[in-house]
Write a protein that holds these residues in place. Sequence first.
Motif, PDB file in Angstrom:
ATOM      1  N   ALA A  15       1.019  -1.075   0.029  1.00  0.00           N
ATOM      2  CA  ALA A  15      -0.013   0.240  -0.060  1.00  0.00           C
ATOM      3  C   ALA A  15       0.894   1.194   0.044  1.00  0.00           C
ATOM      4  O   ALA A  15       0.591   2.199  -0.519  1.00  0.00           O
ATOM      5  CB  ALA A  15      -1.028   0.043   1.426  1.00  0.00           C
ATOM      6  N   GLY A  16       1.808   1.226   0.749  1.00  0.00           N
ATOM      7  CA  GLY A  16       2.842   2.295   0.829  1.00  0.00           C
ATOM      8  C   GLY A  16       3.633   2.728  -0.526  1.00  0.00           C
ATOM      9  O   GLY A  16       3.682   3.774  -1.057  1.00  0.00           O
ATOM     10  N   GLY A  17       3.959   1.553  -1.208  1.00  0.00           N
ATOM     11  CA  GLY A  17       4.689   1.713  -2.375  1.00  0.00           C
ATOM     12  C   GLY A  17       3.451   2.177  -3.686  1.00  0.00           C
ATOM     13  O   GLY A  17       3.751   3.085  -4.391  1.00  0.00           O
ATOM     14  N   GLY A  18       2.391   1.649  -3.379  1.00  0.00           N
ATOM     15  CA  GLY A  18       1.188   2.218  -4.301  1.00  0.00           C
ATOM     16  C   GLY A  18       0.991   3.625  -4.144  1.00  0.00           C
ATOM     17  O   GLY A  18       0.652   4.395  -5.321  1.00  0.00           O
ATOM     18  N   TRP A  19       0.706   4.027  -3.038  1.00  0.00           N
ATOM     19  CA  TRP A  19       0.596   5.497  -2.707  1.00  0.00           C
ATOM     20  C   TRP A  19       1.698   6.352  -3.120  1.00  0.00           C
ATOM     21  O   TRP A  19       1.621   7.584  -3.850  1.00  0.00           O
ATOM     22  CB  TRP A  19       0.646   5.756  -0.970  1.00  0.00           C
ATOM     23  N   LEU A  20       2.976   5.907  -3.120  1.00  0.00           N
ATOM     24  CA  LEU A  20       4.329   6.719  -3.311  1.00  0.00           C
ATOM     25  C   LEU A  20       4.361   6.756  -4.850  1.00  0.00           C
ATOM     26  O   LEU A  20       4.463   8.080  -5.309  1.00  0.00           O
ATOM     27  CB  LEU A  20       5.502   5.974  -2.934  1.00  0.00           C
ATOM     28  N   LEU A  21       3.746   5.677  -5.579  1.00  0.00           N
ATOM     29  CA  LEU A  21       3.859   5.924  -7.230  1.00  0.00           C
ATOM     30  C   LEU A  21       2.522   6.737  -7.527  1.00  0.00           C
ATOM     31  O   LEU A  21       2.735   7.430  -8.354  1.00  0.00           O
ATOM     32  CB  LEU A  21       3.354   4.471  -7.552  1.00  0.00           C
ATOM     33  N   TRP A  22       1.456   6.745  -6.797  1.00  0.00           N
ATOM     34  CA  TRP A  22       0.409   7.662  -7.214  1.00  0.00           C
ATOM     35  C   TRP A  22       0.796   9.163  -7.069  1.00  0.00           C
ATOM     36  O   TRP A  22       0.505   9.956  -7.577  1.00  0.00           O
ATOM     37  CB  TRP A  22      -0.867   7.222  -6.465  1.00  0.00           C
ATOM     38  N   TYR A  23       1.267   9.157  -5.987  1.00  0.00           N
ATOM     39  CA  TYR A  23       1.621  10.755  -5.369  1.00  0.00           C
ATOM     40  C   TYR A  23       2.748  11.370  -6.131  1.00  0.00           C
ATOM     41  O   TYR A  23       2.650  12.438  -6.315  1.00  0.00           O
ATOM     42  CB  TYR A  23       1.962  10.661  -3.881  1.00  0.00           C
ATOM     43  N   SER A  24       3.806  10.402  -6.385  1.00  0.00           N
ATOM     44  CA  SER A  24       4.757  11.093  -7.567  1.00  0.00           C
ATOM     45  C   SER A  24       4.229  11.292  -8.747  1.00  0.00           C
ATOM     46  O   SER A  24       5.051  12.109  -9.727  1.00  0.00           O
ATOM     47  CB  SER A  24       5.849   9.951  -7.514  1.00  0.00           C
ATOM     48  N   GLY A  25       2.991  10.731  -9.454  1.00  0.00           N
ATOM     49  CA  GLY A  25       2.582  11.076 -10.640  1.00  0.00           C
ATOM     50  C   GLY A  25       3.218  10.241 -11.772  1.00  0.00           C
ATOM     51  O   GLY A  25       2.723  10.303 -13.003  1.00  0.00           O
ATOM     52  N   TRP A  26       3.614   9.083 -11.361  1.00  0.00           N
ATOM     53  CA  TRP A  26       4.257   8.189 -12.090  1.00  0.00           C
ATOM     54  C   TRP A  26       3.017   7.211 -12.941  1.00  0.00           C
ATOM     55  O   TRP A  26       3.294   6.998 -14.026  1.00  0.00           O
ATOM     56  CB  TRP A  26       5.257   7.125 -11.403  1.00  0.00           C
ATOM     57  N   ILE A  27       2.103   6.997 -11.977  1.00  0.00           N
ATOM     58  CA  ILE A  27       1.195   6.216 -12.719  1.00  0.00           C
ATOM     59  C   ILE A  27       0.205   7.047 -13.489  1.00  0.00           C
ATOM     60  O   ILE A  27      -0.110   6.322 -14.512  1.00  0.00           O
ATOM     61  CB  ILE A  27       0.078   5.572 -11.492  1.00  0.00           C
ATOM     62  N   THR A  28      -0.056   8.429 -13.151  1.00  0.00           N
ATOM     63  CA  THR A  28      -0.700   9.069 -14.267  1.00  0.00           C
ATOM     64  C   THR A  28      -0.090   9.527 -15.408  1.00  0.00           C
ATOM     65  O   THR A  28      -0.395   9.361 -16.507  1.00  0.00           O
ATOM     66  CB  THR A  28      -1.083  10.715 -13.530  1.00  0.00           C
ATOM     67  N   ALA A  29       1.415   9.312 -15.474  1.00  0.00           N
ATOM     68  CA  ALA A  29       2.296   9.560 -16.488  1.00  0.00           C
ATOM     69  C   ALA A  29       2.269   8.554 -17.473  1.00  0.00           C
ATOM     70  O   ALA A  29       2.146   8.559 -18.836  1.00  0.00           O
ATOM     71  CB  ALA A  29       3.817   9.987 -16.282  1.00  0.00           C
ATOM     72  N   LEU A  30       1.962   7.193 -17.041  1.00  0.00           N
ATOM     73  CA  LEU A  30       1.792   5.950 -17.682  1.00  0.00           C
ATOM     74  C   LEU A  30       0.634   5.841 -18.505  1.00  0.00           C
ATOM     75  O   LEU A  30       0.416   5.294 -19.744  1.00  0.00           O
ATOM     76  CB  LEU A  30       1.976   4.721 -16.981  1.00  0.00           C
ATOM     77  N   THR A  31      -0.606   6.375 -17.840  1.00  0.00           N
ATOM     78  CA  THR A  31      -1.903   6.383 -18.463  1.00  0.00           C
ATOM     79  C   THR A  31      -2.325   7.272 -19.437  1.00  0.00           C
ATOM     80  O   THR A  31      -3.166   7.303 -20.152  1.00  0.00           O
ATOM     81  CB  THR A  31      -2.871   6.414 -17.158  1.00  0.00           C
ATOM     82  N   GLY A  32      -1.399   8.490 -19.482  1.00  0.00           N
ATOM     83  CA  GLY A  32      -1.569   9.188 -20.312  1.00  0.00           C
ATOM     84  C   GLY A  32      -2.669  10.402 -19.944  1.00  0.00           C
ATOM     85  O   GLY A  32      -3.217  10.246 -18.717  1.00  0.00           O
TER      86      GLY A  32
END
Length: 109
Positions: A15-32
């Motif tokens: 959960a902490g890793g998922g939050w970190l990826l979401w908060y850093s904006g990396w996931i939104t960069a992948l989805t476009g």
Amino acid sequence: MSSVIKWILVLIVVAGGGWLLWYSGWITALTGPKTASNTVTPPPVATTTPPAAPAPQPVNMNGMSDAKDASDAALVQDTAAIDTQLQGLTTDSASLDAAITDKPLPQAN
């Protein structure tokens, strides 16, 4: 350690890793970028052209003329500038020679 505590720790780390990826904006960069289906385009805005920039002023190059100027006046100006610079170099050289041959003064008691 019991297996329940291990599962809880794994869940916290994931959960902490998922939050970190979401908060850093990396996931939104992948989805476009998100696109909306009901977008309203704003009316066009008239643009004005900015005023023309003033012509660049010549840079002072220690009295030298422009590098592209090959006139007789420019050559005379360059010669005068070189003479002035050489006189300054002579003064600097004399000051350096005096500093090198300078004798230290004895300390007063």
